[in-house]
Design an enzyme around this catalytic site. Sequence first.
Site, PDB file in Angstrom:
ATOM      1  N   GLU A 177      50.900 -15.309 165.436  1.00 45.90           N
ATOM      2  CA  GLU A 177      51.326 -16.239 164.222  1.00 45.90           C
ATOM      3  C   GLU A 177      50.027 -16.595 163.619  1.00 45.90           C
ATOM      4  OE1 GLU A 177      53.669 -19.292 165.155  1.00 45.90           O
ATOM      5  OE2 GLU A 177      54.225 -19.662 163.077  1.00 45.90           O
ATOM      6  N   LYS A 219      54.108 -12.742 163.199  1.00 42.56           N
ATOM      7  CA  LYS A 219      54.865 -14.026 162.213  1.00 42.56           C
ATOM      8  C   LYS A 219      53.942 -14.664 161.543  1.00 42.56           C
ATOM      9  CE  LYS A 219      56.881 -18.519 163.491  1.00 42.56           C
ATOM     10  NZ  LYS A 219      58.156 -19.095 164.266  1.00 42.56           N
TER      11      LYS A 219
HETATM   12  P1  13P Z   1      58.550 -23.510 160.666  1.00 42.07           P
HETATM   13  O1  13P Z   1      59.553 -22.609 160.023  1.00 42.07           O
HETATM   14  O2  13P Z   1      59.090 -25.186 160.656  1.00 42.07           O
HETATM   15  O3  13P Z   1      57.246 -23.593 159.902  1.00 42.07           O
HETATM   16  O4  13P Z   1      58.345 -23.310 162.084  1.00 42.07           O
HETATM   17  C1  13P Z   1      58.008 -22.264 162.514  1.00 42.07           C
HETATM   18  C2  13P Z   1      56.983 -21.981 163.620  1.00 42.07           C
HETATM   19  O5  13P Z   1      57.211 -21.550 164.392  1.00 42.07           O
HETATM   20  C3  13P Z   1      55.844 -22.817 163.294  1.00 42.07           C
HETATM   21  O6  13P Z   1      54.823 -22.358 164.288  1.00 42.07           O
END
Ligand code: 13P
Length: 333
Positions: A177, A219
Amino acid sequence: MNKDILTKTIARLLLPGKGLLAIDEKVETCDKRFEKLGVPTTEEKRREYREILVTAPEMEKYISGYILFDETIRQKTKDGRSFTSVLKEKGIEIGIKADQGLIDFPMHLGEKITQGLDGLSERLKEYKNMGATFAKWRAVFTIGENIPSRDCMEENAKLFAQYALTCQKLNIVPIVEPEILIEGDYSLEKSYEITAQNLKLVFHELKNLNVFIPGMILKTSMVIPGNNPKITIYDEEIAKMTVSCLKKNVPADIGGIVFLSGGQEDEAATEHLNLMHKMGPLPWPLTFSYGRAIQNKTLQSWAHNPEDIATAQALLLTAAQNNSQASIGQYKK
Ligand code: 13P
């Protein structure tokens, strides 16, 4: 590494019409959100809130996996059932935040790298024994004057690759991510440029270490302008630029791509995903892994009326359903 296990887990996570729910906020983040709403910042309150999320009826219709935090994966419902057993009974996959947060990147003012490689394998083995089938590692980038630097993107990309390989050796699906923060004063074009550059470096390092690309999930944040000052851009532009950036910079054989909501309005996060599917066909499964955009209304409702669990859970289910529909391009306001 058993590639068959990895791809089968991904197939369950990314079934059409399903997405992920992130409830892996670290203690400080969760407490900050509680404080704003006047909720006491205790472990018991965090447990109580997360029990609502974990036990919400029918979530399995729209959510294939919950991403948990170290504290949460160990918690139980008031009547003594482990959160993990509740999720497993619903057929929901258990994910875990595997990184240990951000530290300053030495010699690079305003930039962060992610920590957590020390002891990662041992932690993952423990989580796996608790039922985790997938994990997440988040790196954060701020767009500002001369940042993010190439050094910072490269360093984080190398960490991603080591983390992802460690997961795959244990047959745990890694979610990688790289989040570009929405806070900032930058254009849609700038967001595209940085996202593209960052993704190129990430996949370069992942391939360098022979990470099995079909056995991982990306992600990502959407290609979206910064929120300060708020620039009005049509939702269609955001959807178009995001899909174009991902098509150019993400390998077509990746297991799948999911989005974080990143502080967008709940409705906008849903609408953008919906529009991207209307532009299909897409080369990879594309769905949501939202935290705030699914939890916001539930948290507010519970903070104001902690006894009314049914309403809080109904709001959660509606948000999950809306995003499920968006993930197949069938969301209607
Ligand atoms: P948000 O959708 O609130 O951005 O959170 C997703 C997430 O996993 C952030 O690391």
